[in-house]
Design a protein around this motif. Sequence first.
Motif, PDB file in Angstrom:
ATOM      1  N   ALA A  11       0.834  -1.204   0.000  1.00 62.49           N
ATOM      2  CA  ALA A  11       0.000   0.000   0.000  1.00 62.49           C
ATOM      3  C   ALA A  11       0.870   1.257   0.000  1.00 62.49           C
ATOM      4  CB  ALA A  11      -0.926  -0.005   1.213  1.00 62.49           C
ATOM      5  N   LEU A  12       1.925   1.251   0.787  1.00 60.91           N
ATOM      6  CA  LEU A  12       2.836   2.391   0.842  1.00 60.91           C
ATOM      7  C   LEU A  12       3.505   2.600  -0.513  1.00 60.91           C
ATOM      8  CD1 LEU A  12       4.408   4.578   2.415  1.00 60.91           C
ATOM      9  CD2 LEU A  12       6.021   2.784   3.072  1.00 60.91           C
ATOM     10  N   ASP A  13       3.982   1.519  -1.097  1.00 63.61           N
ATOM     11  CA  ASP A  13       4.682   1.636  -2.371  1.00 63.61           C
ATOM     12  C   ASP A  13       3.735   2.075  -3.492  1.00 63.61           C
ATOM     13  OD1 ASP A  13       7.272   1.487  -3.543  1.00 63.61           O
ATOM     14  OD2 ASP A  13       6.660  -0.337  -4.584  1.00 63.61           O
ATOM     15  N   ASP A  14       2.513   1.563  -3.497  1.00 66.28           N
ATOM     16  CA  ASP A  14       1.530   1.974  -4.506  1.00 66.28           C
ATOM     17  C   ASP A  14       1.237   3.469  -4.397  1.00 66.28           C
ATOM     18  OD1 ASP A  14       1.364  -0.655  -5.364  1.00 66.28           O
ATOM     19  OD2 ASP A  14      -0.574  -1.038  -4.392  1.00 66.28           O
ATOM     20  N   ARG A  15       1.063   3.950  -3.178  1.00 63.95           N
ATOM     21  CA  ARG A  15       0.749   5.371  -2.966  1.00 63.95           C
ATOM     22  C   ARG A  15       1.934   6.245  -3.362  1.00 63.95           C
ATOM     23  NH1 ARG A  15      -1.150   9.492  -3.863  1.00 63.95           N
ATOM     24  NH2 ARG A  15      -2.063  10.909  -2.363  1.00 63.95           N
ATOM     25  N   ARG A  16       3.117   5.802  -3.024  1.00 65.37           N
ATOM     26  CA  ARG A  16       4.342   6.532  -3.354  1.00 65.37           C
ATOM     27  C   ARG A  16       4.499   6.643  -4.869  1.00 65.37           C
ATOM     28  NH1 ARG A  16       9.516   5.168  -4.882  1.00 65.37           N
ATOM     29  NH2 ARG A  16       8.920   3.003  -5.095  1.00 65.37           N
ATOM     30  N   ARG A  17       4.308   5.533  -5.570  1.00 66.14           N
ATOM     31  CA  ARG A  17       4.439   5.535  -7.032  1.00 66.14           C
ATOM     32  C   ARG A  17       3.380   6.435  -7.683  1.00 66.14           C
ATOM     33  NH1 ARG A  17       7.669   1.371  -9.103  1.00 66.14           N
ATOM     34  NH2 ARG A  17       8.333  -0.120  -7.522  1.00 66.14           N
ATOM     35  N   ALA A  18       2.161   6.399  -7.165  1.00 68.02           N
ATOM     36  CA  ALA A  18       1.092   7.247  -7.706  1.00 68.02           C
ATOM     37  C   ALA A  18       1.434   8.729  -7.511  1.00 68.02           C
ATOM     38  CB  ALA A  18      -0.235   6.914  -7.039  1.00 68.02           C
ATOM     39  N   GLU A  44      10.504  20.153  -2.346  1.00 68.97           N
ATOM     40  CA  GLU A  44      11.031  20.034  -0.978  1.00 68.97           C
ATOM     41  C   GLU A  44      10.210  19.046  -0.148  1.00 68.97           C
ATOM     42  OE1 GLU A  44      13.121  24.286  -0.058  1.00 68.97           O
ATOM     43  OE2 GLU A  44      10.936  24.272  -0.336  1.00 68.97           O
ATOM     44  N   ILE A  45       8.915  19.008  -0.379  1.00 70.35           N
ATOM     45  CA  ILE A  45       8.071  18.039   0.332  1.00 70.35           C
ATOM     46  C   ILE A  45       8.487  16.623  -0.050  1.00 70.35           C
ATOM     47  CG2 ILE A  45       5.730  17.124   0.583  1.00 70.35           C
ATOM     48  CD1 ILE A  45       4.727  20.041   0.205  1.00 70.35           C
ATOM     49  N   VAL A  46       8.683  16.388  -1.340  1.00 70.27           N
ATOM     50  CA  VAL A  46       9.108  15.056  -1.789  1.00 70.27           C
ATOM     51  C   VAL A  46      10.471  14.722  -1.195  1.00 70.27           C
ATOM     52  CG1 VAL A  46       9.715  13.631  -3.786  1.00 70.27           C
ATOM     53  CG2 VAL A  46       7.714  15.143  -3.884  1.00 70.27           C
ATOM     54  N   GLU A  47      11.386  15.674  -1.210  1.00 69.64           N
ATOM     55  CA  GLU A  47      12.704  15.424  -0.629  1.00 69.64           C
ATOM     56  C   GLU A  47      12.583  15.080   0.856  1.00 69.64           C
ATOM     57  OE1 GLU A  47      17.101  17.478  -0.022  1.00 69.64           O
ATOM     58  OE2 GLU A  47      15.499  18.665  -0.942  1.00 69.64           O
ATOM     59  N   HIS A  48      11.732  15.790   1.562  1.00 64.81           N
ATOM     60  CA  HIS A  48      11.512  15.496   2.984  1.00 64.81           C
ATOM     61  C   HIS A  48      11.002  14.067   3.171  1.00 64.81           C
ATOM     62  CE1 HIS A  48       9.997  15.592   7.058  1.00 64.81           C
ATOM     63  NE2 HIS A  48       8.778  15.360   6.602  1.00 64.81           N
ATOM     64  N   LEU A  49      10.069  13.640   2.340  1.00 64.02           N
ATOM     65  CA  LEU A  49       9.550  12.276   2.440  1.00 64.02           C
ATOM     66  C   LEU A  49      10.663  11.251   2.241  1.00 64.02           C
ATOM     67  CD1 LEU A  49       6.217  12.771   0.479  1.00 64.02           C
ATOM     68  CD2 LEU A  49       6.423  12.122   2.900  1.00 64.02           C
ATOM     69  N   VAL A  50      11.530  11.506   1.272  1.00 66.14           N
ATOM     70  CA  VAL A  50      12.638  10.589   0.978  1.00 66.14           C
ATOM     71  C   VAL A  50      13.623  10.545   2.143  1.00 66.14           C
ATOM     72  CG1 VAL A  50      14.601  10.160  -0.558  1.00 66.14           C
ATOM     73  CG2 VAL A  50      12.399  10.862  -1.519  1.00 66.14           C
ATOM     74  N   VAL A  51      14.069  11.698   2.601  1.00 67.01           N
ATOM     75  CA  VAL A  51      15.090  11.702   3.660  1.00 67.01           C
ATOM     76  C   VAL A  51      14.518  11.245   4.996  1.00 67.01           C
ATOM     77  CG1 VAL A  51      16.602  13.374   2.539  1.00 67.01           C
ATOM     78  CG2 VAL A  51      14.898  14.182   4.160  1.00 67.01           C
ATOM     79  N   ALA A  52      13.240  11.512   5.244  1.00 70.98           N
ATOM     80  CA  ALA A  52      12.628  11.049   6.499  1.00 70.98           C
ATOM     81  C   ALA A  52      12.640   9.527   6.567  1.00 70.98           C
ATOM     82  CB  ALA A  52      11.199  11.586   6.628  1.00 70.98           C
ATOM     83  N   GLU A  53      12.299   8.876   5.457  1.00 70.14           N
ATOM     84  CA  GLU A  53      12.354   7.409   5.430  1.00 70.14           C
ATOM     85  C   GLU A  53      13.778   6.920   5.685  1.00 70.14           C
ATOM     86  OE1 GLU A  53      10.799   5.462   1.979  1.00 70.14           O
ATOM     87  OE2 GLU A  53       8.744   6.008   2.463  1.00 70.14           O
ATOM     88  N   GLN A  54      14.733   7.561   5.051  1.00 70.05           N
ATOM     89  CA  GLN A  54      16.117   7.122   5.217  1.00 70.05           C
ATOM     90  C   GLN A  54      16.599   7.312   6.654  1.00 70.05           C
ATOM     91  OE1 GLN A  54      17.941   9.327   2.001  1.00 70.05           O
ATOM     92  NE2 GLN A  54      17.775   7.574   0.630  1.00 70.05           N
ATOM     93  N   GLU A 160       0.606  10.426   3.364  1.00 67.64           N
ATOM     94  CA  GLU A 160      -0.722  10.973   3.073  1.00 67.64           C
ATOM     95  C   GLU A 160      -0.827  12.445   3.450  1.00 67.64           C
ATOM     96  OE1 GLU A 160      -2.996   9.758   1.188  1.00 67.64           O
ATOM     97  OE2 GLU A 160      -1.894   7.885   0.988  1.00 67.64           O
ATOM     98  N   ILE A 161      -0.257  12.822   4.574  1.00 72.45           N
ATOM     99  CA  ILE A 161      -0.274  14.237   4.984  1.00 72.45           C
ATOM    100  C   ILE A 161       0.396  15.095   3.921  1.00 72.45           C
ATOM    101  CG2 ILE A 161       0.838  15.881   6.565  1.00 72.45           C
ATOM    102  CD1 ILE A 161       0.245  13.870   8.786  1.00 72.45           C
ATOM    103  N   HIS A 162       1.577  14.660   3.511  1.00 78.77           N
ATOM    104  CA  HIS A 162       2.315  15.467   2.544  1.00 78.77           C
ATOM    105  C   HIS A 162       1.732  15.369   1.140  1.00 78.77           C
ATOM    106  CE1 HIS A 162       5.087  17.036   5.381  1.00 78.77           C
ATOM    107  NE2 HIS A 162       5.452  15.841   5.784  1.00 78.77           N
ATOM    108  N   ALA A 163       1.080  14.272   0.804  1.00 86.44           N
ATOM    109  CA  ALA A 163       0.400  14.173  -0.493  1.00 86.44           C
ATOM    110  C   ALA A 163      -0.734  15.199  -0.556  1.00 86.44           C
ATOM    111  CB  ALA A 163      -0.134  12.758  -0.711  1.00 86.44           C
ATOM    112  N   ARG A 164      -1.426  15.415   0.556  1.00 95.47           N
ATOM    113  CA  ARG A 164      -2.473  16.448   0.599  1.00 95.47           C
ATOM    114  C   ARG A 164      -1.863  17.834   0.402  1.00 95.47           C
ATOM    115  NH1 ARG A 164      -4.610  13.029   4.630  1.00 95.47           N
ATOM    116  NH2 ARG A 164      -3.722  14.264   6.313  1.00 95.47           N
TER     117      ARG A 164
END
Length: 172
Positions: A11-18, A44-54, A160-164
């Motif tokens: 579910a996470l990967d599907d949402r991320r790819r979308a 910057e939001i996308v970058e935050h999502l990437v670095v937060a996971e890492q 989901e928060i950042h996708a909004r």
Amino acid sequence: MKGDAPALLQALDDRRRALLASLETLDPGTLQARPAPGAWSILEIVEHLVVAEQVILQGLPDPAALVDRPRSLRQRCTYPLVLLVLRLGIPVKVPSRRMLPTGTVPLAELRDRWDATHRWLRAYAEGLPPGGAGRAVFSHPVCGPITLSQALRMDRLHLEIHARQIKERRPA
């Protein structure tokens, strides 16, 4: 993979790819535009999502280097509170400076880094021995040690928060 981890990861990967697919048609100006002074751009939001996971996944180490960390009662109680904050969309400061975006990474590179993170995460999850998903090997800056399933649940809510936010920043 055992338990709920496969479904959570999918579910996470599907949402991320979308999300990433929806951004590919945007021009660089739109991706870099800030809606207000001090507010993050879409990029910057996308970058935050990437670095937060890492950060949570501790920089994608060799899975053998991950150790089960003891959790205090306070840490066990903090996790549901963080989930509640995420579910309610309550604005909070970034819990670690390492999760702040630089604003200098192009979307294609962010996609590559995020794809690499998810390849690592899937390989880690698939290689877990029986009962391994219940080990608290990841470390959240507020919650402390968390399990794979907890990390995936938290990550999905965070996404989901950042996708909004991204949807609000896109042109009509």
